[in-house]
Design a protein around this motif. Sequence first.
Motif, PDB file in Angstrom:
ATOM      1  N   UNK A  45       0.777  -1.200  -0.093  1.00 35.96           N
ATOM      2  CA  UNK A  45       0.015  -0.004  -0.023  1.00 35.96           C
ATOM      3  C   UNK A  45       0.966   1.173  -0.012  1.00 35.96           C
ATOM      4  N   UNK A  46       1.929   1.234   0.656  1.00 36.52           N
ATOM      5  CA  UNK A  46       2.655   2.240   1.008  1.00 36.52           C
ATOM      6  C   UNK A  46       3.559   2.556  -0.464  1.00 36.52           C
ATOM      7  N   UNK A  47       4.017   1.611  -1.126  1.00 36.70           N
ATOM      8  CA  UNK A  47       4.573   1.683  -2.571  1.00 36.70           C
ATOM      9  C   UNK A  47       3.628   2.414  -3.436  1.00 36.70           C
ATOM     10  N   UNK A  48       2.265   1.897  -3.064  1.00 37.39           N
ATOM     11  CA  UNK A  48       1.152   2.312  -4.237  1.00 37.39           C
ATOM     12  C   UNK A  48       1.079   3.840  -4.446  1.00 37.39           C
ATOM     13  N   UNK A  49       1.581   4.377  -3.186  1.00 36.45           N
ATOM     14  CA  UNK A  49       1.326   6.098  -2.950  1.00 36.45           C
ATOM     15  C   UNK A  49       2.573   6.332  -3.927  1.00 36.45           C
ATOM     16  N   UNK A  50       3.671   6.066  -4.020  1.00 36.31           N
ATOM     17  CA  UNK A  50       4.754   6.483  -4.723  1.00 36.31           C
ATOM     18  C   UNK A  50       4.330   6.352  -6.073  1.00 36.31           C
ATOM     19  N   UNK A  51       3.667   5.334  -6.599  1.00 32.65           N
ATOM     20  CA  UNK A  51       3.525   5.060  -8.036  1.00 32.65           C
ATOM     21  C   UNK A  51       2.248   6.216  -8.381  1.00 32.65           C
ATOM     22  N   UNK A 100       3.837  27.962  -1.117  1.00 35.92           N
ATOM     23  CA  UNK A 100       3.935  27.661  -2.548  1.00 35.92           C
ATOM     24  C   UNK A 100       4.623  26.229  -2.552  1.00 35.92           C
ATOM     25  N   UNK A 101       4.067  25.422  -3.356  1.00 34.82           N
ATOM     26  CA  UNK A 101       4.572  23.987  -3.443  1.00 34.82           C
ATOM     27  C   UNK A 101       5.880  24.074  -3.851  1.00 34.82           C
ATOM     28  N   UNK A 102       6.625  23.215  -3.684  1.00 33.38           N
ATOM     29  CA  UNK A 102       7.995  23.352  -4.538  1.00 33.38           C
ATOM     30  C   UNK A 102       7.989  22.607  -5.697  1.00 33.38           C
ATOM     31  N   UNK A 103       8.775  22.924  -6.563  1.00 36.63           N
ATOM     32  CA  UNK A 103       8.704  22.228  -8.138  1.00 36.63           C
ATOM     33  C   UNK A 103       9.012  20.646  -7.943  1.00 36.63           C
ATOM     34  N   UNK A 161      14.212  17.666  -2.003  1.00 30.84           N
ATOM     35  CA  UNK A 161      13.681  17.502  -0.953  1.00 30.84           C
ATOM     36  C   UNK A 161      12.190  16.791  -0.919  1.00 30.84           C
ATOM     37  N   UNK A 162      11.690  17.341  -1.881  1.00 29.24           N
ATOM     38  CA  UNK A 162      10.132  16.764  -2.123  1.00 29.24           C
ATOM     39  C   UNK A 162       9.895  15.361  -2.533  1.00 29.24           C
ATOM     40  N   UNK A 163      11.084  14.940  -3.229  1.00 29.48           N
ATOM     41  CA  UNK A 163      11.186  13.559  -3.872  1.00 29.48           C
ATOM     42  C   UNK A 163      11.285  12.549  -2.543  1.00 29.48           C
ATOM     43  N   UNK A 164      12.235  12.927  -1.979  1.00 29.69           N
ATOM     44  CA  UNK A 164      12.720  12.436  -0.500  1.00 29.69           C
ATOM     45  C   UNK A 164      11.388  12.099   0.194  1.00 29.69           C
ATOM     46  N   UNK A 165      10.909  13.381   0.475  1.00 29.92           N
ATOM     47  CA  UNK A 165       9.589  13.144   1.378  1.00 29.92           C
ATOM     48  C   UNK A 165       8.621  12.037   0.968  1.00 29.92           C
ATOM     49  N   UNK A 184       2.930  13.919   2.091  1.00 26.94           N
ATOM     50  CA  UNK A 184       3.436  14.576   0.841  1.00 26.94           C
ATOM     51  C   UNK A 184       2.690  14.193  -0.419  1.00 26.94           C
ATOM     52  N   UNK A 185       2.228  12.575  -0.351  1.00 31.47           N
ATOM     53  CA  UNK A 185       1.856  12.004  -1.629  1.00 31.47           C
ATOM     54  C   UNK A 185       0.431  12.695  -1.778  1.00 31.47           C
ATOM     55  N   UNK A 186      -0.519  13.010  -0.525  1.00 31.29           N
ATOM     56  CA  UNK A 186      -1.934  13.450  -0.786  1.00 31.29           C
ATOM     57  C   UNK A 186      -1.700  14.807  -1.335  1.00 31.29           C
TER      58      UNK A 186
END
Lengths: 311, 97
Positions: free
Chosen positions: A152-158, A238-241, A246-250, A297-299
């Motif tokens: 389930x956790x990995x699905x969020x990234x996808x 403001x959302x980061x690009x 940092x965003x990707x790590x989050x 972060x994903x949501x």
Amino acid sequence: MSLVLDVMLALAVIGVAGWTLLVRGNFPAVIGFVAYGLLLALVWVRLGAVDVALTEAALGAGATGVLLLFAVVRLRGGKAEIDAATPSPPQRVAAAILCGVVGLGLAVAMLNLPDPAPSLAAEATRHLPLLGVGNPITGVLMAYRGLDTLLEAVVLVFAVLAIWSMAPDRRWGAIPGPLFPVQSSGPLSLLARVLPPIGIVVGIHIAWVGADAPGGKFQGGTILAAMGILAWVAGLWRLPPVASRGLRWAVVAGPLVFIGVGLLGFVIADGFLSYPPGFAKPLILLIEAAMTLSVAAAIVLMVAGPPERPA
Amino acid sequence: MNLFLTLFSGAAITAGVAFFIAGTVALLRFPDPLSRLHALTKADSLGLGLIVLGLLPWAGGWLAALKLILVWLLVLLAGATATQMIAEHIRRSEPPP
């Protein structure tokens, strides 16, 4: 008395579900869907499944409702796109028959369960002291069936990747979502300044108490995401690009920590996703903390949508 | 004392439910969006407030009671904000005749 309440609740759920399906217009349908989710959360409370109720209210009604609302706004004026994606009447009839048969089958199966119904609840509770957690749901999610939760956790990234991949090439790496004007005064500005401090505390609290009481990373992370979305919609954050490291790590921190702890199980315990005796609780808390960040972060990123503004 | 608390809770919750019913009827029957919003906020703020007041003695501890009050305050904040925003939108899109 409680039977009257349950019957009314069940009728309300079915009624709102039917209304949501039949109503003309996308916006009322989304409102119906949110109301349906909240009523369903009450049903879960009546069944004693408070964890599921919290998840249904936060993710089913709240986060999904916001996603659908954004979709409705984005689809405004896109008649060709809506027509192309709308199933034909035979497809809808087929879907209705399929759903009806599955629902009926489930109902028949539930009504024919032996009494008392087979349950692993006692077994799950018996082994909880070994894990050091007090909430049997957390025991199931993080230990007995940890693999399911990992998936389930990995699905969020996808899901985030799938949304990002909708971006046109020239916008890759840009800032996701529409730009909201800064609200320097007015009700939204007030709410976006007053609510986040409370919401952040509540979100972290709900993620933290998940070990011993209803709550956990998905519910807590969703509340944190809601605070972020509120500040973003009010133009205060403001959302980061999407190119931001940092965003990707989050987004990947939770699944990475989860997989890392799982692999560590080969070295310090009996195999993948197994915890060494007496050390389960700290590892579970580590995964939950990282997952709370990633869920939040994903949501936010799912609601924001694909990158569309140059950084 | 217990009888008094029961009566007090019963009265408060009944009054709260009455506000909700009145608010719902008004939501269905009132002619224009602004007056419907007006009716709805009464149900949300006063109705829920009275129900919370009625539940306070039975919350089982001051921490749970504080949580109930916090829930009410948060609903007040969210409800008032949403109402203000909807009303502002209506005022902008439909100038008064």
